[in-house]
Design a protein around this motif. Structure first.
Motif, PDB file in Angstrom:
ATOM      1  N   CYS A   1      -8.830  -6.466 -21.033  1.00 40.59           N
ATOM      2  CA  CYS A   1      -9.581  -6.465 -22.326  1.00 40.59           C
ATOM      3  C   CYS A   1      -9.882  -5.092 -23.157  1.00 40.59           C
ATOM      4  CB  CYS A   1     -11.519  -7.180 -22.592  1.00 40.59           C
ATOM      5  SG  CYS A   1     -11.170  -8.918 -21.898  1.00 40.59           S
ATOM      6  N   LEU A   2      -9.958  -3.742 -22.650  1.00 39.26           N
ATOM      7  CA  LEU A   2     -11.194  -2.820 -23.359  1.00 39.26           C
ATOM      8  C   LEU A   2      -9.700  -2.446 -23.736  1.00 39.26           C
ATOM      9  CD1 LEU A   2     -13.394  -1.257 -21.487  1.00 39.26           C
ATOM     10  CD2 LEU A   2     -13.791  -1.886 -23.863  1.00 39.26           C
ATOM     11  N   SER A   3      -8.530  -2.577 -22.762  1.00 39.13           N
ATOM     12  CA  SER A   3      -7.319  -2.022 -23.016  1.00 39.13           C
ATOM     13  C   SER A   3      -6.480  -3.000 -24.290  1.00 39.13           C
ATOM     14  CB  SER A   3      -6.087  -2.194 -22.024  1.00 39.13           C
ATOM     15  OG  SER A   3      -4.695  -1.784 -22.146  1.00 39.13           O
ATOM     16  N   GLY A   4      -6.271  -4.249 -23.982  1.00 36.51           N
ATOM     17  CA  GLY A   4      -5.817  -4.597 -25.225  1.00 36.51           C
ATOM     18  C   GLY A   4      -6.571  -4.380 -26.370  1.00 36.51           C
ATOM     19  N   ALA A   5      -7.947  -4.278 -26.907  1.00 32.75           N
ATOM     20  CA  ALA A   5      -8.544  -3.636 -27.729  1.00 32.75           C
ATOM     21  C   ALA A   5      -9.026  -2.144 -28.350  1.00 32.75           C
ATOM     22  CB  ALA A   5     -10.285  -4.398 -27.785  1.00 32.75           C
ATOM     23  N   CYS A   6      -8.116  -2.217 -28.272  1.00 30.27           N
ATOM     24  CA  CYS A   6      -7.903  -0.483 -28.375  1.00 30.27           C
ATOM     25  C   CYS A   6      -6.796  -0.017 -28.590  1.00 30.27           C
ATOM     26  CB  CYS A   6      -8.312   1.033 -27.348  1.00 30.27           C
ATOM     27  SG  CYS A   6     -10.671   0.360 -26.295  1.00 30.27           S
ATOM     28  N   GLY A   7      -6.756   1.171 -29.612  1.00 30.10           N
ATOM     29  CA  GLY A   7      -4.832   1.392 -30.287  1.00 30.10           C
ATOM     30  C   GLY A   7      -4.591   2.150 -29.009  1.00 30.10           C
ATOM     31  N   GLY A   8      -2.899   2.192 -29.923  1.00 28.04           N
ATOM     32  CA  GLY A   8      -2.325   3.460 -28.737  1.00 28.04           C
ATOM     33  C   GLY A   8      -3.048   4.171 -28.006  1.00 28.04           C
ATOM     34  N   TRP A   9      -2.920   5.630 -28.674  1.00 31.29           N
ATOM     35  CA  TRP A   9      -3.690   6.403 -28.427  1.00 31.29           C
ATOM     36  C   TRP A   9      -4.489   6.827 -27.989  1.00 31.29           C
ATOM     37  CZ3 TRP A   9      -8.668   8.849 -29.797  1.00 31.29           C
ATOM     38  CH2 TRP A   9      -9.325   8.302 -30.897  1.00 31.29           C
ATOM     39  N   LEU A  10      -6.288   5.665 -27.786  1.00 32.98           N
ATOM     40  CA  LEU A  10      -7.127   4.995 -27.484  1.00 32.98           C
ATOM     41  C   LEU A  10      -7.215   4.816 -25.729  1.00 32.98           C
ATOM     42  CD1 LEU A  10     -10.181   6.496 -27.094  1.00 32.98           C
ATOM     43  CD2 LEU A  10     -10.569   3.653 -28.359  1.00 32.98           C
ATOM     44  N   ARG A  11      -6.159   4.173 -26.100  1.00 40.40           N
ATOM     45  CA  ARG A  11      -5.894   3.616 -24.255  1.00 40.40           C
ATOM     46  C   ARG A  11      -5.412   4.274 -23.219  1.00 40.40           C
ATOM     47  NH1 ARG A  11      -1.706  -0.063 -25.643  1.00 40.40           N
ATOM     48  NH2 ARG A  11      -2.796  -0.790 -26.740  1.00 40.40           N
ATOM     49  N   GLN A  12      -4.801   5.535 -23.497  1.00 43.37           N
ATOM     50  CA  GLN A  12      -3.943   6.631 -23.224  1.00 43.37           C
ATOM     51  C   GLN A  12      -4.844   7.293 -23.612  1.00 43.37           C
ATOM     52  OE1 GLN A  12      -1.077   7.024 -21.721  1.00 43.37           O
ATOM     53  NE2 GLN A  12      -1.092   8.645 -21.259  1.00 43.37           N
ATOM     54  N   SER A  13      -5.748   7.950 -23.927  1.00 39.92           N
ATOM     55  CA  SER A  13      -6.373   9.064 -23.700  1.00 39.92           C
ATOM     56  C   SER A  13      -7.561   8.374 -23.020  1.00 39.92           C
ATOM     57  CB  SER A  13      -7.289   9.050 -25.582  1.00 39.92           C
ATOM     58  OG  SER A  13      -5.988   9.971 -25.839  1.00 39.92           O
ATOM     59  N   LEU A  14      -8.180   7.874 -22.683  1.00 37.61           N
ATOM     60  CA  LEU A  14      -9.456   7.101 -22.179  1.00 37.61           C
ATOM     61  C   LEU A  14      -8.644   6.455 -20.811  1.00 37.61           C
ATOM     62  CD1 LEU A  14     -11.338   4.575 -24.878  1.00 37.61           C
ATOM     63  CD2 LEU A  14     -11.974   6.824 -23.560  1.00 37.61           C
ATOM     64  N   GLY A  15      -7.589   6.223 -20.434  1.00 32.39           N
ATOM     65  CA  GLY A  15      -7.262   6.072 -18.272  1.00 32.39           C
ATOM     66  C   GLY A  15      -7.299   4.617 -19.022  1.00 32.39           C
ATOM     67  N   LEU A  16      -6.913   3.839 -19.794  1.00 31.86           N
ATOM     68  CA  LEU A  16      -6.850   2.173 -19.748  1.00 31.86           C
ATOM     69  C   LEU A  16      -5.593   2.200 -19.755  1.00 31.86           C
ATOM     70  CD1 LEU A  16      -9.460   1.800 -22.324  1.00 31.86           C
ATOM     71  CD2 LEU A  16      -9.915   1.634 -20.038  1.00 31.86           C
ATOM     72  N   ARG A  17      -4.520   2.881 -19.735  1.00 35.64           N
ATOM     73  CA  ARG A  17      -3.118   1.937 -19.839  1.00 35.64           C
ATOM     74  C   ARG A  17      -2.742   1.805 -18.028  1.00 35.64           C
ATOM     75  NH1 ARG A  17       2.155   6.202 -21.376  1.00 35.64           N
ATOM     76  NH2 ARG A  17       3.404   3.769 -21.200  1.00 35.64           N
ATOM     77  N   THR A  18      -2.505   0.736 -18.113  1.00 38.64           N
ATOM     78  CA  THR A  18      -1.739  -0.038 -16.960  1.00 38.64           C
ATOM     79  C   THR A  18      -0.076  -0.375 -17.340  1.00 38.64           C
ATOM     80  OG1 THR A  18      -2.687  -1.746 -17.451  1.00 38.64           O
ATOM     81  CG2 THR A  18      -3.831  -0.042 -16.325  1.00 38.64           C
ATOM     82  N   LEU A  19       0.710  -0.912 -16.364  1.00 41.12           N
ATOM     83  CA  LEU A  19       1.671  -1.588 -16.108  1.00 41.12           C
ATOM     84  C   LEU A  19       1.624  -3.345 -17.015  1.00 41.12           C
ATOM     85  CD1 LEU A  19       3.403  -0.454 -12.795  1.00 41.12           C
ATOM     86  CD2 LEU A  19       4.079   0.158 -15.101  1.00 41.12           C
ATOM     87  N   VAL A  20       0.243  -4.059 -17.160  1.00 39.44           N
ATOM     88  CA  VAL A  20       0.247  -4.743 -17.409  1.00 39.44           C
ATOM     89  C   VAL A  20      -0.317  -4.777 -18.759  1.00 39.44           C
ATOM     90  CG1 VAL A  20      -1.590  -6.995 -17.795  1.00 39.44           C
ATOM     91  CG2 VAL A  20      -0.959  -5.607 -15.234  1.00 39.44           C
ATOM     92  N   SER A  21      -0.723  -3.528 -19.243  1.00 39.51           N
ATOM     93  CA  SER A  21      -1.006  -3.711 -20.725  1.00 39.51           C
ATOM     94  C   SER A  21       0.152  -2.827 -21.595  1.00 39.51           C
ATOM     95  CB  SER A  21      -1.938  -2.015 -20.749  1.00 39.51           C
ATOM     96  OG  SER A  21      -1.703  -0.881 -21.118  1.00 39.51           O
ATOM     97  N   ASP A  22       1.275  -2.653 -20.628  1.00 40.12           N
ATOM     98  CA  ASP A  22       2.379  -2.135 -21.245  1.00 40.12           C
ATOM     99  C   ASP A  22       2.644  -3.241 -21.543  1.00 40.12           C
ATOM    100  OD1 ASP A  22       1.715   0.580 -21.398  1.00 40.12           O
ATOM    101  OD2 ASP A  22       3.087   1.253 -19.819  1.00 40.12           O
ATOM    102  N   ASP A  23       3.002  -4.091 -20.908  1.00 40.96           N
ATOM    103  CA  ASP A  23       4.191  -5.616 -20.387  1.00 40.96           C
ATOM    104  C   ASP A  23       2.948  -6.085 -21.881  1.00 40.96           C
ATOM    105  OD1 ASP A  23       5.670  -6.538 -19.633  1.00 40.96           O
ATOM    106  OD2 ASP A  23       4.001  -8.390 -18.822  1.00 40.96           O
ATOM    107  N   ALA A  24       1.879  -6.381 -21.957  1.00 42.54           N
ATOM    108  CA  ALA A  24       1.741  -7.087 -22.712  1.00 42.54           C
ATOM    109  C   ALA A  24       1.752  -6.790 -24.316  1.00 42.54           C
ATOM    110  CB  ALA A  24      -0.228  -7.204 -22.514  1.00 42.54           C
ATOM    111  N   VAL A  25       1.089  -5.130 -24.655  1.00 42.94           N
ATOM    112  CA  VAL A  25       1.267  -4.684 -26.125  1.00 42.94           C
ATOM    113  C   VAL A  25       2.235  -3.563 -26.466  1.00 42.94           C
ATOM    114  CG1 VAL A  25      -0.825  -5.861 -25.980  1.00 42.94           C
ATOM    115  CG2 VAL A  25      -0.574  -3.897 -25.702  1.00 42.94           C
ATOM    116  N   GLY A  26       2.322  -3.189 -25.491  1.00 42.24           N
ATOM    117  CA  GLY A  26       3.324  -1.941 -25.631  1.00 42.24           C
ATOM    118  C   GLY A  26       2.265  -0.617 -25.699  1.00 42.24           C
TER     119      GLY A  26
END
Length: 588
Positions: free
Chosen positions: A94-119
């Motif tokens: 949920c946090l990964s989807g709600a955050c923008g790309g730069w915040l997702r990467q900065s907070l370590g929330l980026r995963t393969l699942v989030s990349d597949d869902a929202v890029g």
């Protein structure tokens, strides 16, 4: 006698501590009786199950993460939060989807699942994201959002666009430009399969847990445990109702998303294969409604989990066992739903078709030029000269229009009055209106399929300028420019007082100066120097030079650049004109 008396006392003491002696058993009994109640109370089965449940909740669940991100459609979202086991994965998703790309990467929330869902996309015009772009390296694609007016570097592409890109052929390096656009066939969003509807309805069995816990006297625990499921069901209902209304509405032929993907060129490397697609439909999950749903889901799910364990700290053993049994049941059901349901791709049936470039409308050609300029702007982030040195370049469509509308017939700037150029003191004032730099020209060459690479275009540019004598009339002229470092690169060469020539692509020192050479005729030039930090757009004092004077300056080797003579400057001018012509071809 005294010694014999002490020995007798020691023997008596040893007898008293004999393990078989009844005295030692008397000492042992109070100790065991005093320790047993404490140990037994701390090892109650109920409390240890709470700790095991907490640890289980900390275990990741890729299925739950993928489902809450919408990868299994409405059914996945409905079942994602039914079980408390794997809740941390749900919160992270949920946090990964709600955050923008730069915040997702900065907070370590980026995963393969989030990349597949929202890029993962980073804005090109954001200074906050500039350092992050450097750490991530070269992007996979360039994306332009026409309606939003934003340009993005894409480091991960969502599943919908990935599938679309895989379905179209590549344009090989050196081949003429090929553009794909959504086909004009009638298209509707796909509806929901019966299995999706059935799975969503089955998730309402979560109410059974609430009922059983309520009847057993633990209604509060049942309510708190059901809150995450109820939240996602409510949010799902709102979002899917909105999407359901769009199912029977025919979408526009051309949408607002353009993309260029492939082996993108860099300063030190020529580009390879490429794919250009215009008018892509944005994935439904990349929307504000989904982001708000995920943001609220992270808060609700976390709060419910923590409050659940607070309640169970004082719950009876039967209550904890009952609750844990339901969580295991929902966990098993969630896995079954994950494997039975198909990935949700409502836009999967939309196909792309190849359009001959000459048949594209002017609006679509403008979008191709915008992609080209976005590619040029992206290259500045990784340029050896540094991102800041390209702050004066214009990457807008207006600049390209201005270049095309004001080009001169002989690609030279006409001096308004004859000026003596024999001395070094001959000067004139000009006003720079705009500059299209080497990265944009190199991107245009790659787009049209030229084999001329970025290193060939290294010192190129097109300058739009005027002088007071022309009363606001503008002229665009292919020119040459170099970035000169005022600090020598090699101290030994400086001591020898010999000429120093620095190859192209070598990083420059912090103190630098731009040198421009703008042709006025076959042997007359405008020479302009601008120190780093001084605005490029505006009025500047220029020196008027001859071929001999420019050769003398360059051959001295004091500018720390690669050019050695005016003939090499003229070669740069030829490349600048080719880059301008490539932009002209794209613009039509």
């Amino acid at each position: 006698m005294h010694l014999l008396s002490e020995i007798a006392q020691i023997q008596t003491s040893l007898t008293a501590f004999d393990p078989c002696s009844p005295h030692i058993n008397v000492l042992r009994r109070p100790l065991r009786e005093s320790l047993s109640p404490h140990l037994m109370s701390s090892f109650s089965f109920s409390n240890n199950l709470v700790e095991i449940s907490a640890l289980t909740a900390l275990l990741g669940s890729e299925a739950a993460e993928s489902m809450v991100m919408g990868a299994r459609g409405a059914a996945g979202v409905a079942w994602a939060a039914t079980s408390s086991f794997g809740t941390v994965s749900v919160v992270k998703a949920c946090l990964s989807g709600a955050c923008g790309g730069w915040l997702r990467q900065s907070l370590g929330l980026r995963t393969l699942v989030s990349d597949d869902a929202v890029g993962l996309e980073l804005r090109q015009d954001s200074h906050r994201e500039a350092k992050l772009r450097l750490s991530l390296g070269e992007p996979l694609a360039i994306v332009c959002h026409v309606k939003k007016g934003t340009r993005m570097d894409a480091y991960a592409i969502d599943s919908h666009n990935s599938f679309m890109l895989r379905s179209i052929p590549e344009t090989a390096a050196g081949d003429p430009i090929q553009v794909f656009v959504y086909s004009g066939n009638k298209f509707y969003r796909s509806g929901y399969a019966p299995l999706q509807v059935a799975a969503v309805l089955l998730s309402t069995l979560k109410i059974a847990e609430l009922y059983v816990l309520w009847r057993s006297g633990s209604g509060l625990l049942g309510i708190v445990s059901a809150i995450p499921w109820l939240y996602f069901m409510t949010g799902l209902t709102i979002i899917k109702t909105r999407e359901f209304l769009q199912i029977r509405q025919r979408g526009p032929e051309v949408h607002d998303l353009d993309i260029i993907a492939g082996r993108l060129p860099t300063v030190s490397r020529q580009g390879g294969v490429r794919k250009i697609v215009l008018g892509i439909a944005e994935h439904p999950r990349i929307s504000l409604s989904w982001q708000l749903c995920w943001a609220g889901g992270a808060v609700v799910t976390t709060s419910a989990l923590l409050y659940t364990y607070i309640i169970m700290a004082d719950a009876s053993r039967n209550t904890v066992l009952m609750w844990a049994g339901f969580q295991l049941l929902w966990l098993s059901a969630r896995i079954v739903v994950y494997h039975l349901t198909e990935p949700a791709t409502p836009l999967l049936r939309r196909k792309c078709s190849l359009r001959p470039y000459q048949t594209l409308s002017m609006d679509l050609r403008m979008r191709v030029v915008d992609l080209t300029l976005a590619l040029g702007q992206s290259q500045t982030a990784f340029h050896p000269r540094g991102y800041a040195q390209y702050a004066g370049d214009d990457f807008s469509l207006n600049a390209v229009h201005l270049v095309m509308q004001t080009r001169t017939s002989e690609d030279v700037f006409p001096l308004h009055h004859p000026v003596a150029v024999a001395s070094d003191s001959a000067t004139t004032q000009i006003e720079i209106i705009g500059v299209v730099g080497d990265t944009s020209l190199a991107a245009a060459m790659w787009m049209v399929g030229s084999d001329i690479g970025p290193m060939d275009m290294y010192d190129t540019c097109v300058v739009v300028l005027t002088t007071p004598g022309y009363s606001g009339q503008h002229f665009s002229v292919p020119a040459a420019r170099v970035l000169s470092g005022t600090v020598p690169y090699d101290e030994d060469l400086e001591k020898e007082n010999g000429p120093v020539f620095i190859p192209k692509g070598v990083p420059h020192p912090e103190i630098v100066t731009w040198w421009y050479w703008i042709p006025c005729s076959s042997s007359v030039w405008l020479e302009m120097s601008i120190t780093a930090g001084v605005p490029l757009i505006g009025k500047h004092e220029c020196s008027i030079r001859t071929d001999e004077q420019i050769t003398a300056k360059l051959s001295a080797g004091r500018l720390n650049i690669a050019l050695k003579s005016v003939e090499e400057v003229k070669e740069v001018l030829a490349f600048s004109a080719k880059g301008r012509d490539a932009l002209s071809y794209l613009l039509g």
